[in-house]
Structures are given as structure tokens and as C-alpha cells.
Enzyme design. Structure first.
Site, PDB file in Angstrom:
ATOM      1  N   ARG A 110      21.921  27.811  96.829  1.00 10.61           N
ATOM      2  CA  ARG A 110      22.580  26.803  95.998  1.00 10.61           C
ATOM      3  C   ARG A 110      23.948  26.601  96.649  1.00 10.61           C
ATOM      4  O   ARG A 110      24.736  27.545  96.750  1.00 10.61           O
ATOM      5  CB  ARG A 110      22.710  27.300  94.556  1.00 10.61           C
ATOM      6  N   ASP A 121      27.599  25.315  96.852  1.00 10.66           N
ATOM      7  CA  ASP A 121      28.685  24.959  95.943  1.00 10.66           C
ATOM      8  C   ASP A 121      29.423  23.716  96.442  1.00 10.66           C
ATOM      9  O   ASP A 121      29.632  23.536  97.645  1.00 10.66           O
ATOM     10  CB  ASP A 121      29.664  26.139  95.898  1.00 10.66           C
ATOM     11  N   GLU A 153      25.378  21.380  94.632  1.00  8.59           N
ATOM     12  CA  GLU A 153      26.047  21.015  93.376  1.00  8.59           C
ATOM     13  C   GLU A 153      26.941  19.802  93.611  1.00  8.59           C
ATOM     14  O   GLU A 153      27.992  19.916  94.241  1.00  8.59           O
ATOM     15  CB  GLU A 153      26.899  22.189  92.881  1.00  8.59           C
ATOM     16  N   HIS A 200      27.372  27.415  84.182  1.00  7.91           N
ATOM     17  CA  HIS A 200      28.625  28.167  84.071  1.00  7.91           C
ATOM     18  C   HIS A 200      29.865  27.273  84.112  1.00  7.91           C
ATOM     19  O   HIS A 200      30.981  27.787  84.038  1.00  7.91           O
ATOM     20  CB  HIS A 200      28.688  29.187  85.202  1.00  7.91           C
ATOM     21  N   ASP A 201      29.682  25.968  84.266  1.00  5.23           N
ATOM     22  CA  ASP A 201      30.828  25.061  84.314  1.00  5.23           C
ATOM     23  C   ASP A 201      30.904  24.139  83.104  1.00  5.23           C
ATOM     24  O   ASP A 201      31.750  23.246  83.069  1.00  5.23           O
ATOM     25  CB  ASP A 201      30.785  24.210  85.595  1.00  5.23           C
TER      26      ASP A 201
HETATM   27  C1  NOJ Z   1      31.746  24.615  91.380  1.00  6.91           C
HETATM   28  C2  NOJ Z   1      31.348  25.873  90.756  1.00  6.91           C
HETATM   29  O1  NOJ Z   1      30.176  25.764  90.050  1.00  6.91           O
HETATM   30  C3  NOJ Z   1      32.546  26.305  89.957  1.00  6.91           C
HETATM   31  O2  NOJ Z   1      32.209  27.294  89.068  1.00  6.91           O
HETATM   32  C4  NOJ Z   1      33.558  26.735  90.969  1.00  6.91           C
HETATM   33  O3  NOJ Z   1      34.729  27.168  90.349  1.00  6.91           O
HETATM   34  C5  NOJ Z   1      33.888  25.590  91.892  1.00  6.91           C
HETATM   35  N1  NOJ Z   1      32.730  24.905  92.359  1.00  6.91           N
HETATM   36  C6  NOJ Z   1      34.681  26.075  93.084  1.00  6.91           C
HETATM   37  O4  NOJ Z   1      33.926  26.938  93.863  1.00  6.91           O
END
Ligand code: NOJ
Ligand code: NOJ
Ligand code: CA
Length: 743
Positions: free
Chosen positions: A277, A279, A307, A380-381
Site C-alpha cells: 500500500r 502512502d 492512497e 486511520h485517517d
Molecule cells: C497518509 C497516511 O494515511 C496518513 O496517516 C499519514 O499521516 C500521511 N499519509 C503521511 O504519511
């Protein structure tokens, strides 16, 4: 022993360091394996069995179409070994912004207790495993328990465990038929500057224990240095080259950085991981990422998804272009927004099941490979689904039923199956990352997943099928997934106070009576289908049902998927589907036939033939015939890739006109201006500002290419540069840069 042969024996191919030690073990296991396979499977040839598994096997790491993914924040799952917990200010179990002690040993423990197996989960996505900088963010007091502040991408995060423990997790997962996906963040290291002040760790980067660079003392250009000028995310260009919240932004276009990231990911591929995955893909150039992904596919063609954060149900052309052109899939943020709006936030959003279906249909137009995008209810975001749903458990159960049968690869955020909501005190990060509250296997959500997840392995309509609505109003969504003769029909009623009589419901299910796959967990009953017409069915308040038919034999071949989505001649790709038969047939990529590596009824491995490039159609032929529909748009690269920064000076334009590049190779559109790359960027200090335009593009290595820049106005009119084509020979590896004047 049979498990050992099939899962471990094949998985270990990628653990080079350990191969020598294991050779003896493997030989002995193989001999025992042969004996037991003869005993278990007297009817078929043992060697054919061992070579060609099915699309559902754990060894099929190129595709996740048959899988259900479970996302774990490693630090917050289980503390399996308190002796590796950090000390000092970065550790505090009572503070959601600090390390809590969760580790790989804890995940292995839950694997051994069959928490995932019993739920039907077949892939784990765990936090980035690399060593992070020990650091407390002065802006919010956060420690890197989440793994996103890399310091040494070659070294395991010591607070998650040792390399041996990482490999034990992977081996344990594989032995249980479960794949392992790692998070990986090649965009940045850690914080360098906050509020104008250089931070103690200064974004430092190490390579396997050796110092590489800090952000403020960076003579070799490992990092991008536009942060001092600005940090805005108003355009995609700014998003790519500006630092993300002040995190030291890696300059992937630097040859050392490029090689670092190509080598670092191999440490983890060698340790046996099945997927990545990626980032923050929105924050790196498409060109560099395509070159990196292509290098990974050369080494081990694992499943990769990125992502691209997006919180709307509407189209985002850059995002969709990325999904279609980068060679990787994406987390499906549009689906996420749609399902949260239709279910968790239905009261406030005004968004209906009709809107949901319309978004599904629009997305099919925007994405070339919709079944490869990864769907999720929460992560998680963002705030947890349960919080948004006002703690209504039935709403979540309905959402799981919808997600597990929708197109795309479902991903479950840890604890959602336990009805976890955000922790007291707030919403989203860090309240959405609390310690796992329990491992109860009797929650209804867990039960629903355990009924539907196995269907993704057995009924190809879920993995590969099309989507069609069969009955729709603001509350009710009945939809069908169809692949060949296999069918799954799902009925959802989000209204928890009124039921609906589903009059005139039609279905592709063959004649017969069908039981609810959910076993009545959400009130579903039987249906009888006669010549495509479903017996009158009453879908009560808040009820859901799933009915299915799995065809035995498709006769002629049907291609479900091909992975990876981008390849080059000589790469082995995995073709999944049904009806391929047990006898080896042929596969054509465009006009060229592929060499076949293995063949089974549901999975073929074939080598992409030479002499084809660009987007090609793929067809499978066996004794019964040829796949009636070609798999269209499979991307064949011209060869090994390098990322080149193309720049043009003095390209002045009128407002609304942009500069593009087009050239002699498919990666540059093969002189077709409708496939030109761009619009180019022109607004990044230190790289290029109007009337200079630039773009980082993945092109074939060590190749002489011809190209020109073109101007395209708002009406689509094309103006070519005059004179001869520019000629450039690309470097044999890593990255390049070439600058010309507009002519
Ligand atoms: C996206 C991630 O999902 C998030 O949790 C992270 O803080 C930022 N990218 C920076 O890596
Ligand atoms: C057509 C363009 O007009 C010309 O400038 C370019 O060199 C060729 N295409 C390349 O074949
Ligand atoms: Ca621990």
C-alpha cells in the site's frame, strides 16, 4: 506437509538469504509432500498440481481479486512482546499520540488463534515496517507509532520487532492462506522544519545503518527543497513538489534516492510480502512512481495499491488518470465517500441508494479496472464508521453486506468488526486509532464477514463480475454481480423502520430456490427464481440478503483479471478467470502468442511476448474456443523504465493553453496527440517556472527517443513545435533530465 509445500515452499523463493539454509528442509518436505500428494490426490499428475494452483491460492500475490483485506495499525493491535516497547517520551499507553507497544509478535499470535481465518480474512495490511525517527511532533505531540516517519527503509522498526519476527509473521500468515501487505511511504522521511526551526532529527535518512543525508545538509540533493518557498496544495503540481506538513520531501528524481527506494522495497519483498500500500501517491510524480512500480514488477509482481486521498463522490481526473496509467490500483475514496454518505451519514447527507448506484456506474466509466480498486468503510485517517453512524450497529452490518459483495477488493479497518467507534475525546486521528478493544468472534459484523468473505474465493462473480441494479429506490438497492454463468444478488434495505415489497424483481440466477448466504443474520429469506423472475419478496425494515449461484464449468474461457496491470515483454503475468480448462491452451497479447508458464481452470501464468507495446487486447483460447470478450487495454511497456525530467524553456502560451509532450514511444503517446503527456507543470521554484515547463515521465531505459512539445488550447487545437524532432538517449538506469528551448 502439503500446506508446507504449497504455501511455504513457493513463498520462500523470494527469501534469498534463507534459501541455502532451507534447501535441505525443502528437499525433505518435497519428498514427503510427493508421497502425501500421491495419497491425497491419486487422480491427477502431481507436478501439474504443484505448479498451477487456483486463483484463490495464497501464492497468487499478483491479484487480490479473491481476497478480503484487513488493515492493522500495528502499534494498536496486540502487544505480543512487551520487551521491545519503546522507553521515554515516545511511549505512553494512555496517550493516543504515543507508542502503545503493539508489534508483529502480537499479530502472529492472533494469526495462530485463527482470529483472521475464522473471519474469512485472507490478506493483512500492516503499518509500514521500516525504522522511524524517534521524534515528538511539536505541533501536536505525536510520536511515529503509525510508521510514516521513515529513517532507515532497510531496517525493521525495532518497536514492532526483529526481521526474524517479521518473517515469522509472514510465514505464519502464508501457512494459513493469508497474504501480507505492507504500508510503504516513499514520499518523505520525518519532520525537518517546523515553524521555521530545524527539528532535531532534521529529516535524517539512513541506508541499512549508514548515514545518507539530513534535510538541511543535503549536498547531493536527496530531498526536494521547495519547502522554504511555499507549501500549498491548491494544484496537483504543488501537491507533488511541496512538503507534506513539513515532512522532509524525498527527491525521487535524484538517482541516489531512486536507487535507495528501489533497493529498500526489495528487502521487504525478499521477506515474503505479497502486496504494497503506497502512502501519499498524490504527493509524488506519476512518472517516477510508474518507473518504481515497473521495477518492482520485474523483481516480484506483487499487488500494489496507492492512497490518493479524496473526500467526494465526484470524479477527480488526475486521480483516475493515475489509477489508469501508473500500473498500480488505488484505495477507492469515491466508494468510501459514497457508502458513508448513503449509510452512516444518510440523515444529514440527503444521499440516497439511487445516488450510491449512480456513483458506482459513473466510476465504471472513469476507471479502466474497477474491480482492482480497494474499497473501505473507514480507515486511520477518518472518523470511524460507527461514530458517523451514530453507534447504530445495524447500519454498519448493512454497510458490510454491501461492501463485501460490491465490485472492488474489500478492506476492513481493524476493530470495525467489533463495532469500535472513535475513542472518547474526539473524532478521526488519533481517536480512530485506539487499542483493539477485543477479539469477540460472535459479533454480528464478524459473523457477516465470515459468511461473505469465503464467497469471494469460490464465486467468481464477486471477484470479477459486472454490476447491475435490479431494484432501486432511495432506500433499497438490489444489485447483481455476474461473471459467466455465476451470479451473486444482494438486497439491501437501509430503512430501519419500513419494509418494501420487491415487485417485478428480475434476476440472472438460473431457475431454482436460493437460500440467504447470510443465514438469516439480517432477516433474509429464500427466493425462488423462474425464468428470470423472482418470487414476490418482502424486504423488511433494515433487512439484507445475499443469494448466489456458482457455475461449475464455463465451457469457453472468460478472463476475469490480469495482474499486474502493466508489464513488459519477458515479465510473467497472472491471468485469472474461469473456463480455461485443465489442458494448456494459448494466450495472445495483441497479435503475439505468449509462452505459458502454468495453466489451470482459473489461473494462467504467461510471459508477455516481444513485439507488442502500448495498450493491447488479451485473449485466451482452449479446445472449447476463444474468450468471447478480449481483456482490453493491458499496458505493455517498451522495456525497463527510467524516470526522465523533460523540460522546455520559453514556451509562452495564451491563457488556457497548455504545453504537452508527445514522442516516438508508447510511453510518450507514439506521436498521437490525443495520448500526449501533460499538461506539463510550470510553477515550482527550483524546478521550473513559466515559461519553463517540465514533467517527470517514465520512459524506456537506454533508448533513443524522438519527441516534441506541443501546445493545446482550451478548444483542443494543437500547435506543434517547428523544426526537427528532439532526440534524446535515455539513461540505462535510474533517472535522467533533458532541457530544450521551444522551437
Ligand atoms: C497518509 C497516511 O494515511 C496518513 O496517516 C499519514 O499521516 C500521511 N499519509 C503521511 O504519511
Ligand atoms: C507530426 C509533426 O507535425 C512533426 O513535427 C513531427 O516531427 C512528426 N509528427 C513526428 O513523426
Ligand atoms: Ca511490544
Amino acid at each position: 506437509i502439503r500446506d508446507c509445500l504449497l504455501s511455504r515452499g513457493l513463498g520462500d523463493v523470494y527469501k534469498r538469504q534463507r534459501v541455502l539454509n532451507s534447501v535441505l528442509v525443502v528437499i525433505i518436505a518435497f519428498l514427503f509432500g510427493l508421497i502425501s500428494l500421491f495419497a491425497l490426490l491419486p487422480k491427477t499428475n502431481v507436478f501439474a498440481q504443484a505448479d498451477s494452483g487456483s486463483d484463490a491460492d495464497v501464492g497468487n500475490y499478483s491479484s487480490m481479486s479473491t481476497d478480503v483485506i484487513y488493515q492493522i495499525v500495528t502499534d494498536r493491535f496486540v502487544d505480543g512482546d512487551p520487551s521491545n516497547n519503546p522507553t521515554g517520551e515516545i511511549y505512553d499507553k494512555n496517550n493516543l499520540r504515543k507508542y502503545h507497544g503493539g508489534d508483529w509478535a502480537g499479530i502472529t499470535q492472533k494469526l495462530n488463534e485463527n482470529y483472521f481465518t475464522n473471519m474469512g480474512v485472507t490478506a493483512l495490511w500492516i503499518s509500514s515496517p521500516v525504522q522511524n525517527s524517534d521524534y515528538i511532533d511539536p505541533s501536536n505531540g505525536c510520536a511515529p507509532y503509525h510508521g510514516y516517519w521513515g529513517r532507515d527503509f532497510f531496517t525493521p522498526n525495532q518497536y514492532f520487532g526483529t526481521m526474524e519476527e517479521f518473517e515469522e509473521l509472514v510465514d505464519t500468515a502464508h501457512a494459513k492462506g493469508i497474504k501480507v501487505i505492507i504500508d510503504f511511504a516513499p514520499n518523505h522521511t520525518s519532520f525537518a522544519v517546523y515553524d521555521g526551526v530545524i527539528q532535531p532529527n532534521d529529516g535524517v535518512l539512513y541506508r541499512d545503518g549508514e548515514y545518507v543525508s539530513t534535510y538541511s545538509n543535503d549536498p547531493n540533493g536527496i530531498f526536494n527543497h521547495v519547502s522554504d518557498q511555499w507549501a500549498e496544495f491548491d494544484t496537483w503540481e504543488h501537491t507533488v513538489y511541496a512538503p507534506l506538513f513539513g515532512l522532509a520531501d524525498l527527491n525521487q528524481q535524484n538517482a541516489t534516492t531512486d536507487q535507495y527506494l528501489k533497493d529498500a522495497i526489495k528487502v521487504w519483498l525478499d521477506a515474503g510480502v505479497d502486496g504494497i500500500r503506497v502512502d501519499a501517491v498524490k504527493h509524488m510524480s506519476l512518472g517516477w512512481q510508474k518507473n518504481w512500480v515497473s521495477d518492482i514488477y520485474d523483481y516480484k509482481p506483487v499487488f500494489i495499491f496507492g492512497e490518493w486521498s479524496h473526500s467526494a463522490t465526484t470524479s477527480e481526473p488526475n486521480m483516475e488518470n493515475f489509477a489508469n496509467e501508473s500500473g498500480m490500483s488505488l484505495l477507492d475514496f469515491r466508494y468510501n465517500t459514497a457508502i458513508r454518505s448513503a449509510l452512516a451519514n444518510a440523515m444529514t447527507s440527503g444521499y440516497t441508494m439511487v445516488d450510491f448506484h449512480n456513483t458506482m456506474m459513473a466510476m465504471e466509466q472513469d476507471y479502466d479496472f474497477i474491480n482492482d480498486q480497494v474499497t473501505f468503510l473507514d480507515n486511520h485517517d477518518q472518523s470511524r464508521f460507527m461514530t458517523e453512524a451514530g453507534y447504530n450497529e445495524l447500519t454498519l452490518d448493512i454497510a458490510f453486506t454491501l461492501q463485501m459483495t460490491s465490485r472492488g477488493i474489500p478492506c476492513i479497518y481493524y476493530g470495525t468488526e467489533q463495532y469500535m467507534a472513535d475513542a472518547a475525546g474526539g473524532k478521526s486521528d488519533p481517536y480512530n486509532r485506539a487499542d483493539m478493544t477485543g477479539f469477540d468472534q460472535s459479533t454480528r459484523a464478524y459473523q457477516i464477514i465470515s459468511k461473505l468473505a469465503p464467497l469471494r474465493k469460490t464465486n467468481p462473480a464477486l471477484a470479477y463480475g459486472s454490476t447491475q441494479q435490479r431494484w432501486l429506490n432511495n432506500d433499497v438497492y438490489v444489485f447483481e454481480r455476474v461473471f459467466g454463468d455465476s451470479v451473486v444478488m444482494t438486497a439491501i434495505n437501509r430503512n430501519q423502520s419500513s419494509g418494501y415489497q420487491l415487485e417485478n424483481l428480475m434476476s440472472s440466477l438460473p431457475n431454482g430456490t436460493y437460500y440467504d448466504v447470510l443465514g438469516n443474520l439480517l432477516g433474509g429469506g429464500n427466493i425462488t427464481v423462474t425464468n428470470g423472475s423472482v418470487s414476490d419478496y418482502y424486504l423488511g425494515a433494515g433487512q439484507c440478503a445475499v443469494w448466489q449461484y456458482t457455475a461449475d464449468d464455463e465451457g469457453t474461457p472468460i478472463i476475469g483479471n490480469i495482474n499486474p496491470k502493466m508489464s513488459k515483454p519477458g515479465n510473467t503475468v497472472t491471468i485469472t478467470g474461469r473456463g480455461f480448462g485443465d489442458t494448456t491452451g494459448s494466450v495472445a497479447f495483441g497479435t503475439a502468442n505468449a509462452q505459458i508458464v502454468s495453466w489451470s481452470d482459473s489461473m494462467i501464468k504467461a510471459i508477455v511476448p516481444g513485439g507488442v507495446a502500448g495498450e493491447v487486447d488479451v485473449v485466451v483460447t482452449n479446445a472449447n474456443g476463444t474468450s468471447s470478450e478480449a481483456f482490453a487495454g493491458f499496458d505493455v511497456l517498451s522495456g525497463a523504465q527510467v524516470s526522465v525530467r523533460f523540460k522546455v524553456n520559453n514556451a509562452t502560451t495564451d491563457y488556457g493553453t497548455n504545453v504537452y509532450i508527445v514522442g516516438s514511444v508508447p510511453e510518450l503517446g507514439s506521436w498521437d496527440t490525443t495520448k500526449a503527456i501533460g499538461p506539463l507543470f510550470n510553477d515550482t521554484p527550483t524546478i521550473g517556472v513559466y515559461p519553463t515547463w517540465f514533467y517527470d515521465i517514465s520512459v524506456p531505459a537506454n533508448t533513443q527517443i524522438e519527441y516534441k512539445f506541443i501546445k493545446i488550447d482550451g478548444a483542443g487545437n494543437v500547435v506543434w513545435e517547428s523544426g526537427m524532432n528532439h532526440v534524446y538517449t535515455t539513461p540505462a538506469s535510474n533517472t535522467g533530465e533533458v532541457t530544450v528551448n521551444w522551437q
